[in-house]
Structure formats: structure tokens, C-alpha cells
Design an enzyme around this catalytic site. Structure first.
Site, PDB file in Angstrom:
ATOM      1  N   THR A  47     -24.994  57.785 -38.151  1.00 31.45           N
ATOM      2  CA  THR A  47     -24.771  56.337 -38.256  1.00 31.45           C
ATOM      3  C   THR A  47     -23.306  55.985 -38.351  1.00 31.45           C
ATOM      4  OG1 THR A  47     -26.907  55.901 -39.253  1.00 31.45           O
ATOM      5  CG2 THR A  47     -25.182  54.332 -39.760  1.00 31.45           C
ATOM      6  N   TYR A  74     -30.121  50.113 -34.962  1.00 32.54           N
ATOM      7  CA  TYR A  74     -28.907  50.445 -34.189  1.00 32.54           C
ATOM      8  C   TYR A  74     -29.134  51.816 -33.567  1.00 32.54           C
ATOM      9  CZ  TYR A  74     -28.291  53.238 -38.348  1.00 32.54           C
ATOM     10  OH  TYR A  74     -28.511  54.115 -39.383  1.00 32.54           O
ATOM     11  N   THR A 116     -26.769  60.813 -42.101  1.00 30.08           N
ATOM     12  CA  THR A 116     -27.143  60.923 -43.523  1.00 30.08           C
ATOM     13  C   THR A 116     -28.463  61.648 -43.722  1.00 30.08           C
ATOM     14  OG1 THR A 116     -28.265  58.782 -43.443  1.00 30.08           O
ATOM     15  CG2 THR A 116     -25.934  58.802 -44.123  1.00 30.08           C
ATOM     16  N   ASP A 117     -29.313  61.705 -42.685  1.00 28.13           N
ATOM     17  CA  ASP A 117     -30.661  62.259 -42.890  1.00 28.13           C
ATOM     18  C   ASP A 117     -30.651  63.714 -43.353  1.00 28.13           C
ATOM     19  OD1 ASP A 117     -31.457  59.818 -42.059  1.00 28.13           O
ATOM     20  OD2 ASP A 117     -32.738  60.482 -40.430  1.00 28.13           O
ATOM     21  N   LYS A 144     -30.107  62.551 -50.395  1.00 29.00           N
ATOM     22  CA  LYS A 144     -30.327  61.166 -49.958  1.00 29.00           C
ATOM     23  C   LYS A 144     -31.611  60.690 -50.646  1.00 29.00           C
ATOM     24  CE  LYS A 144     -30.818  58.256 -45.817  1.00 29.00           C
ATOM     25  NZ  LYS A 144     -30.812  58.257 -44.328  1.00 29.00           N
ATOM     26  N   GLU A 152     -46.299  77.011 -63.944  1.00 28.98           N
ATOM     27  CA  GLU A 152     -47.511  76.572 -63.217  1.00 28.98           C
ATOM     28  C   GLU A 152     -48.225  77.722 -62.518  1.00 28.98           C
ATOM     29  OE1 GLU A 152     -47.655  72.678 -64.380  1.00 28.98           O
ATOM     30  OE2 GLU A 152     -49.081  73.816 -63.160  1.00 28.98           O
TER      31      GLU A 152
HETATM   32  N1  DAS Z   1     -30.575  58.954 -38.047  1.00 31.06           N
HETATM   33  C1  DAS Z   1     -29.622  59.049 -39.125  1.00 31.06           C
HETATM   34  C2  DAS Z   1     -28.851  60.364 -39.016  1.00 31.06           C
HETATM   35  O1  DAS Z   1     -28.209  60.590 -37.992  1.00 31.06           O
HETATM   36  C3  DAS Z   1     -28.638  57.965 -39.114  1.00 31.06           C
HETATM   37  C4  DAS Z   1     -27.743  58.069 -40.299  1.00 31.06           C
HETATM   38  O2  DAS Z   1     -28.143  57.553 -41.329  1.00 31.06           O
HETATM   39  O3  DAS Z   1     -26.686  58.709 -40.220  1.00 31.06           O
HETATM   40  O4  DAS Z   1     -28.887  61.109 -39.976  1.00 31.06           O
END
Ligand code: DAS
Length: 362
Positions: free
Chosen positions: A46, A60, A126-127, A199, A319
Site C-alpha cells: 500500500t 485502491y 502490511t499484510d 498487524k 493443554e
Molecule cells: N495488500 C496489502 C499488502 O500489500 C496492502 C497493504 O496494506 O500494504 O500487504
């Protein structure tokens, strides 16, 4: 390509203007003697995204803006460091593979050996950012700062967060006091440990958290530290990306109500060296899944109990009788980070006792 160029044209909204203003020559801003040299390795995400309008903060296309445009849009970087950009990949990070991790890691390992490189920044989606940050934390033998950074909004959106996150990342990577703290993540003014951070929210800019808290904050180019990592990392790691060319295959299966062994049985036949079980609660395993995991272990595949619960940690022999079953517990690592550690550890010939030691120490 048509979509990309249209997006970039349309993307010349508030955010992208900031990213494409001044037309600073591609990928290298003015070099000034005496300033730290920081290399920015761009992978996509992103932070390199573009939307159709300034109101598109969540709708986007990721991985559209090239690194030279990211740098050109942030001429303020030249005040804090000599920066050079390299486009290592241009993908959304949900599509990252072990090969992407290895290519990125090998490049960083080569760069940090150079006397004219003082710090590294990785721009990333970010994923899976938390997985890449942890991977680098385990396998790059350096004390030089390595900072992984992303953004939750594209540069074309109102109140885009990428520009400040990137500025903060370069600022921290150029800081002598960031050395020796392991791989770091700068998001939303915080300096997080690449090992601890995850995240935790998928629709806000304050998305990255660690249950153990940030290491510090970065504000207007100044670092404020409050703690340092205690787990082994980077220069103190027993792992070195220079010693291997592929990660061990490791998969994850999750626990949930009514779970069957179908997915587990399929994954167990795929040539894996370890299976991460993302259990409920304290790494709990449904009674009908216990024999399935015992069969997996009997095939010589390591079994690691993690938990789908975002905070806390899995207790050994609580567990499940891990000693009796010869299983490993992931401690406080979530399933995706447990996969990274197992994939790195099993590039070496380690038994379950050694693997458990590694999970305690890293
Ligand atoms: N799809 C997500 C990624 O590329 C977009 C982001 O949040 O960076 O990890």
C-alpha cells in the site's frame, strides 16, 4: 500497464503529489558527505499504492508506485540521510513467497557488508510485513539498523500515512542508537520490534501492535527508546542467510469449532518439515485432532503448538502433554511467526529438543 498509468495520473492527488513533486532524479537524492547512507529496498504494498480519488483510503491498487517516485516525493529525506532506492519487487505482500523472502534477505545481507551502507529500509505491504520483519531479524548477521515500513492508506488518499512512516523509517535507520536492537518496524510514530509486532487491525492507521509494547517512538526525526529486545536476533543469531538458499517447507492449520482433520491430512502429505497448529485458547487441540497430529509426528514432521489468540503465550505440557507427544510449543509467537522460525530453524538438522530451545530463545 494502462491501469497503472491511469492510476498514477489519477493518483496525482494530494498524496501522490507529495510523492512525485519536484521530479527529483530517480532513486538517488542529493548525496551529502557526512550524512548516513541508507538504502531503501522497495517490495510493493500500500505504501506504493494508488487509488482513484483522495477519498479512496481503503479501495485502491497496491504496488503501483516505483521506488524512485517514493523517494522523489519525499525530498526531506535528504536532510537526514543519503538515500538510494532499489526495486526488489513490486507486489502486494499477501502474495509474498519464501523465494521473495530469500531474495530480499540475500540482498540485505550483501548490502550490510558494505562499509558505505549505514542502514536499510524495506518498504513492504502490511499484510505479511510482520513475517518479513521477523525473518530478517533471524537471519541477517548485522548490528546496522534494518527498518521495515508500510502504510495503511495509499499516498493518493486524504491523511495518507505512508510519507511520515517512510520518513520515520529512514530517520531510525540513519540513527546510531537504533543499532543492535534487531529488525525494527516504524508505523504510526512507534518503533516496534520486528519480532514482537503484528498487524492487529486491518482498517486503521494504528494497525501494528505488540503485546509487549513498542520499543520506543520516533517524533520529528528523534528517537525515544523505552525498552530493548531480550530475544536473540541479527548479529547474535545462530542463523545466517549466507548459509542456506531455501527455507524449509512449513504449513499452518487452525483449530476451531467442528474442525475436521481434512486440511491437516492434506497438508501433512505435502512434503513439509513442520506443521504449525494454530490452536484455540492456550494452543488447545480438539480431541479428534490429537491422533492426527500424533500421526504427523510419527512421520518425522515436527509439530508446533501455537494459538489463534492474539495475545498471551502457549504453555508447554499445559493443554497437551508435549513431552509425551514430542511436540514443540511456539511460546508467544503467533502461527505465522512460528512458521517463519520453524522454516529457518529447519534449514539445519535439528531435533525437537533443539527446536524447542530455539523457540524459547528467538
Ligand atoms: N495488500 C496489502 C499488502 O500489500 C496492502 C497493504 O496494506 O500494504 O500487504
Amino acid at each position: 500497464m494502462q491501469i497503472a498509468s491511469t492510476l498514477l495520473k489519477m493518483g496525482a492527488g494530494l498524496g501522490l503529489v507529495a510523492f512525485t513533486a519536484l521530479g527529483t532524479p530517480a532513486s538517488v537524492l542529493a548525496q551529502t558527505a557526512g550524512k548516513p547512507n541508507v538504502v531503501i529496498l522497495a517490495t510493493g504494498g500500500t505504501i506504493a499504492g494508488a487509488g482513484a480519488s483522495v477519498l479512496n483510503s481503503a479501495t485502491y491498487a497496491a504496488a503501483k508506485v516505483p521506488v524512485d517516485k517514493l523517494l522523489a516525493g519525499l525530498p526531506e529525506l535528504a536532510n537526514i540521510a543519503n538515500v538510494k532506492g532499489e526495486q526488489v519487487s513490486q507486489i502486494a505482500s499477501e502474495s509474498f513467497t519464501n523465494d521473495n523472502l530469500m531474495k530480499l534477505g540475500k540482498r540485505i545481507s550483501a548490502l550490510v557488508k558494505q562499509a558505505d551502507v549505514d542502514g536499510i529500509v524495506v518498504t513492504h505491504g502490511t499484510d505479511t510485513l510482520e513475517e518479513t520483519a521477523y525473518f530478517l531479524n533471524l537471519v541477517i548477521r548485522t548490528s546496522k539498523p534494518i527498518v521495515v515500513v508500510g502504510s495503511m492508506r495509499p499516498g493518493t488518499a486524504l491523511s495518507a500515512d505512508g510519507a511520515l512512516n517512510l520518513f520515520d523509517a529512514v530517520s531510525v535507520a540513519a540513527s546510531k542508537d537504533a543499532a543492535g536492537k534487531g529488525v525494527l518496524v516504524t508505523m504510526n510514530d512507534e518503533i516496534q520490534s520486528g519480532r514482537d509486532v503484528a498487524k492487529t487491525i486491518n482498517i486503521k492507521t494504528e494497525a501494528f501492535k505488540s503485546q509487549w509494547g513498542p520499543l520506543g517512538m520516533v517524533v520529528e526525526g528523534n528517537n525515544y527508546w523505552f525498552r530493548a529486545p531480550v530475544k536473540r536476533h541479527t548479529a547474535q543469531s545462530e542463523f545466517n542467510i549466507d548459509d542456506f538458499d531455501a527455507l524449509a517447507p512449513v504449513e499452518i492449520v487452525y483449530g476451531y469449532g467442528n474442525v475436521s482433520r481434512t486440511a491437516l491430512d492434506a497438508v501433512a502429505k505435502s512434503g513439509i518439515k513442520a506443521l504449525i497448529h494454530g490452536g484455540t485458547g492456550n494452543g488447545s487441540v480438539a480431541d479428534r485432532i490429537v491422533p492426527a497430529l500424533q500421526e504427523v509426528r510419527a512421520k518425522g514432521i515436527q509439530v508446533v503448538r501455537s494459538s489463534r489468540v492474539p495475545e498471551g503465550f502457549v504453555l508447554r505440557n499445559a493443554e497437551q502433554p508435549d513431552d509425551k507427544y514430542d511436540w514443540v510449543v511456539a511460546h508467544d509467537l503467533n502461527p505465522q511467526k512460528a512458521r517463519i522460525l520453524a522454516a529457518v530453524a529447519l534449514t539445519k538438522n535439528v531435533d525437537s529438543k533443539e527446536l524447542q530451545r530455539i523457540f524459547w530463545q528467538y
